[in-house]
Write an enzyme that holds these catalytic residues in place. Sequence first.
Site, mmCIF file in Angstrom:
data_model
loop_
_atom_site.group_PDB
_atom_site.id
_atom_site.type_symbol
_atom_site.label_atom_id
_atom_site.label_comp_id
_atom_site.label_asym_id
_atom_site.label_seq_id
_atom_site.Cartn_x
_atom_site.Cartn_y
_atom_site.Cartn_z
ATOM 1 N N ASP A 61 46.775 13.679 71.770
ATOM 2 C CA ASP A 61 46.705 14.146 73.160
ATOM 3 C C ASP A 61 48.078 14.425 73.778
ATOM 4 O OD1 ASP A 61 43.920 13.623 72.963
ATOM 5 O OD2 ASP A 61 44.261 11.544 73.530
ATOM 6 N N GLU A 233 37.329 19.036 78.662
ATOM 7 C CA GLU A 233 38.237 17.937 79.030
ATOM 8 C C GLU A 233 39.689 18.399 78.924
ATOM 9 O OE1 GLU A 233 37.106 14.923 76.286
ATOM 10 O OE2 GLU A 233 37.811 16.011 74.524
#
Length: 563
Positions: A61, A233
């Site tokens: 991420d 997301e």
Amino acid sequence: MMRLLLATVLLLSAALRVQAATPGGTVYFDWFEYAGNDAAFEPPLPAGHYRNPILAGFHADPSITRANGKFYLVNSSFTYFPGIPVFESVDLVHWKQIGNVIDRPTQLDFDGLSVSRGIFAPAISFHDGVFYVVTTAVDSGGNFIATARDPAGPWSDPHWLPGIEGIDPSLFFDDDGKVYLLNNDVPPGPARYEGHRAIWMQQLDLASFNPVGPRKVLIDGGVEPAKNPIWIEGPHIYKRDGWYYLSDAEGGTGPQHSQVVLRSRKVWGPYVPYAGNPILTQRDLPQDRPLPITNAGHADLVEGPDGSWWAVFLASRNYDTRHYNTGRETYLLPVDWRDGWPVILPAGQTIPYIVKAPSWMQGAAKQAPSTGNFMERNEFDTPTLGNDWLRVRVPKQAWANLRERPGSLALHPLPEDLDTLRNPAFLGRRQQHLRFEASTEMTRPAAGVAAGLAAFQSEAYWYFLGVRSVGEDRVVIFLEARDGGGATKTLASREVAAAAPLGLQIKGDGGRYAFAFDTRDGQGWQTLAEDVDGTVLSTDRAGGFVGALLGPFARDERALRSK
């Protein structure tokens, strides 16, 4: 002759003193060595090129920002401590970890949580001299913002965001001074299917860190709602040439992962999807391709000093189609603007391991130990541990130090085993290669203490190559395992004469691992167990979002084990 005899006696006496177990239970590790040798990193690197991934091993991420002529990048850390690593680079290729956002035990507590809870998807921004990291502490407090004037730290304690549920928040600073908070949350109405999520936005009062005004949905479901897209997301907004670009991940973090983009003339939308979505994915490629890179998505974009744009994103290097012990890694690719839309990688193209570097790259791309094949040896001769060493959850007491015996790592055993949901006496560094060797040299543990090397994926999936004293001059070297079945198994053991010091080694090659020891008797490395199932350490098998760690572990068996 008498001098020779006396010298021999003194040497034997010294050897016996070293061989004796350390009183009090402390175990000393004299060095730790890690070496990786992956086929993907073997081709030579041409001048003016860099190697992907830019951060090998578990670095999930990624989020990036540019400030003061440099670039700063952060990654998810889940329940590992210190948390949220902060990396610095001048050219997007050479990265150095300069600190952590979560570096004090008082900031957060992850006790009781599995390793893949905790810190999800931090996003870093820079505005008016201040660095902001906004993230989610899953099951441990919710969404918060941390700030710092210096990205190396210290960072503030969490500024919690009341009323903001969901995950993956990010900040957007508009030209008019307004600040917006975006994140993933449940849809505005009943969910139509599993994985149905929405991207929400609300204005933020930066002085008080309080959300203000209405909270609105920017995307419900994904870019093609009729196809029931899952897990929209990781939202980010960028402004370019009067357009607001909203980029998000879609498809979950597995093989269907992708990155999509939409745009609008107004910050609140409506946002129109790009007809060529997704702008990044590997899901449309054959599974049997050589040296596959999968799971690509969760991108963040940044503009370079020459006006070029670049994307950092996560992806995984698999073996046997679906397994990856190295976790989700950080990659870098240039962004190509096509008719006003950013494209990271056209459909059907594989992510390259070797890429032409940014025009302003400084020097050759010597990226080790961030990536590539390398050997790294830690002599434990510095005042503090390096940033690459991680603990599982936040320590409540100091059990590791480099001051007690300079030149050695002192590990004070705790009763917690590797299956605990608290903090065991385990220090791990990331496994960065499919083919690697990790080794160490340690003192003999005291009676009632087991110590050695662990290969750790989660509290339910791990290996422990341990040493336990049995009598005055004998030790047992053993291999324990947890494979998700709920009970610890002893896979192999051997009783040998106590050695001073004792060497331990873990080797991995894709899904096969081997465990060895060296009693320093001239026989060299002796195999305790080989052809051991390495998929136990695969993220796909263990679940969750992390990669494997390797490092020293000490367990106090004199007290009742704590779970």
